[in-house]
Enzyme design. Structure first.
Site, PDB file in Angstrom:
ATOM      1  N   ILE A  20      43.321  50.508  39.536  1.00 34.39           N
ATOM      2  CA  ILE A  20      42.091  50.234  38.776  1.00 34.39           C
ATOM      3  C   ILE A  20      40.965  49.795  39.686  1.00 34.39           C
ATOM      4  O   ILE A  20      39.813  49.871  39.321  1.00 34.39           O
ATOM      5  CB  ILE A  20      42.567  49.297  37.861  1.00 34.39           C
ATOM      6  CG1 ILE A  20      41.345  48.958  36.678  1.00 34.39           C
ATOM      7  CG2 ILE A  20      42.717  47.722  38.342  1.00 34.39           C
ATOM      8  CD1 ILE A  20      41.741  48.031  35.277  1.00 34.39           C
ATOM      9  N   VAL A  35      47.791  42.986  39.747  1.00 33.22           N
ATOM     10  CA  VAL A  35      46.530  43.588  39.622  1.00 33.22           C
ATOM     11  C   VAL A  35      45.405  42.511  39.833  1.00 33.22           C
ATOM     12  O   VAL A  35      44.416  42.832  40.411  1.00 33.22           O
ATOM     13  CB  VAL A  35      46.192  44.227  38.221  1.00 33.22           C
ATOM     14  CG1 VAL A  35      46.245  43.316  36.973  1.00 33.22           C
ATOM     15  CG2 VAL A  35      45.071  45.195  38.122  1.00 33.22           C
ATOM     16  N   ASP A  36      45.879  41.364  39.338  1.00 36.59           N
ATOM     17  CA  ASP A  36      44.852  40.252  39.743  1.00 36.59           C
ATOM     18  C   ASP A  36      44.562  40.377  41.313  1.00 36.59           C
ATOM     19  O   ASP A  36      43.211  40.210  41.752  1.00 36.59           O
ATOM     20  CB  ASP A  36      45.263  39.005  39.216  1.00 36.59           C
ATOM     21  CG  ASP A  36      44.272  37.725  39.430  1.00 36.59           C
ATOM     22  OD1 ASP A  36      43.299  38.210  39.449  1.00 36.59           O
ATOM     23  OD2 ASP A  36      44.632  36.590  39.198  1.00 36.59           O
ATOM     24  N   TYR A  74      53.947  38.366  34.148  1.00 36.86           N
ATOM     25  CA  TYR A  74      54.220  37.670  32.730  1.00 36.86           C
ATOM     26  C   TYR A  74      55.129  38.105  31.806  1.00 36.86           C
ATOM     27  O   TYR A  74      55.541  37.404  30.563  1.00 36.86           O
ATOM     28  CB  TYR A  74      52.682  37.744  32.133  1.00 36.86           C
ATOM     29  CG  TYR A  74      51.832  36.751  32.702  1.00 36.86           C
ATOM     30  CD1 TYR A  74      51.847  36.195  34.075  1.00 36.86           C
ATOM     31  CD2 TYR A  74      50.675  36.385  32.219  1.00 36.86           C
ATOM     32  CE1 TYR A  74      50.937  35.204  34.552  1.00 36.86           C
ATOM     33  CE2 TYR A  74      49.473  35.478  32.730  1.00 36.86           C
ATOM     34  CZ  TYR A  74      49.902  35.083  34.039  1.00 36.86           C
ATOM     35  OH  TYR A  74      48.864  34.124  34.463  1.00 36.86           O
TER      36      TYR A  74
END
Length: 169
Positions: free
Chosen positions: A11, A33-34, A121
């Protein structure tokens, strides 16, 4: 009419007006991704996120894209999966909806989402993709200002789940 597309890849390299970061509620950068977005955007992203003072689960806040090809980064903390009894579905839908609202408010035509909450998560992938697609379709039907929405999958399993869900919807 807004076009929904599935892309397998990173991304942080997608050329869109805004990318969505599956953030934690402190916006401090984390894993998955963070962490990748924080690393690719550079240290000014961390400074900008500190000034925002965190973000509640299901809400969204926006920073510049800094070193990314995207002009904006929309940060949204998705819910941690707790078995489906802790309002997770509504919180996940809120993450998508509030991110889309931020994109439109910043004049975006194109936005790219990761698979929010399905990594560390623990949100079940098949459930999460149905919520993502349903929420994006409902939003773009009412507000067609976005030209394209991308679901960016980091692996083939995730991409396949999004493609299946798009065909069913």
């Amino acid at each position: 009419m807004t076009e929904l597309k599935v892309v397998e890849g990173d991304i942080t390299t997608i050329k869109v007006d805004a990318i969505v970061n599956a953030a934690n509620d402190s916006l401090a950068g984390g894993s998955g991704v963070d962490g990748a977005i924080h690393r690719a955007a550079g240290p000014r992203l961390g400074e900008a996120c500190q000034r925002l003072g965190g973000c509640p689960t299901g809400e969204a806040k926006t920073t510049p894209g800094f070193n990314l090809p995207a002009k904006w980064i929309i940060h949204t903390p998705g819910p941690i999966w707790r078995g489906g009894q802790a309002n997770e579905a509504q919180l996940l839908a809120n993450s998508y909806r509030h991110s889309l609202q931020e994109a439109v408010a910043h004049g975006c035509q194109t936005v790219a989402f990761p698979s929010i909450s399905t990594g560390v998560y623990g949100y079940p992938l098949d459930r999460a993709v149905l919520i993502a697609i349903k929420t994006v379709r409902q939003f773009t039907k009412k507000d067609p200002r976005l030209a394209e929405v991308f679901f960016v999958a980091f692996d083939s399993r995730t991409a396949a789940a999004y493609r299946r869900a798009l065909q069913l919807s």
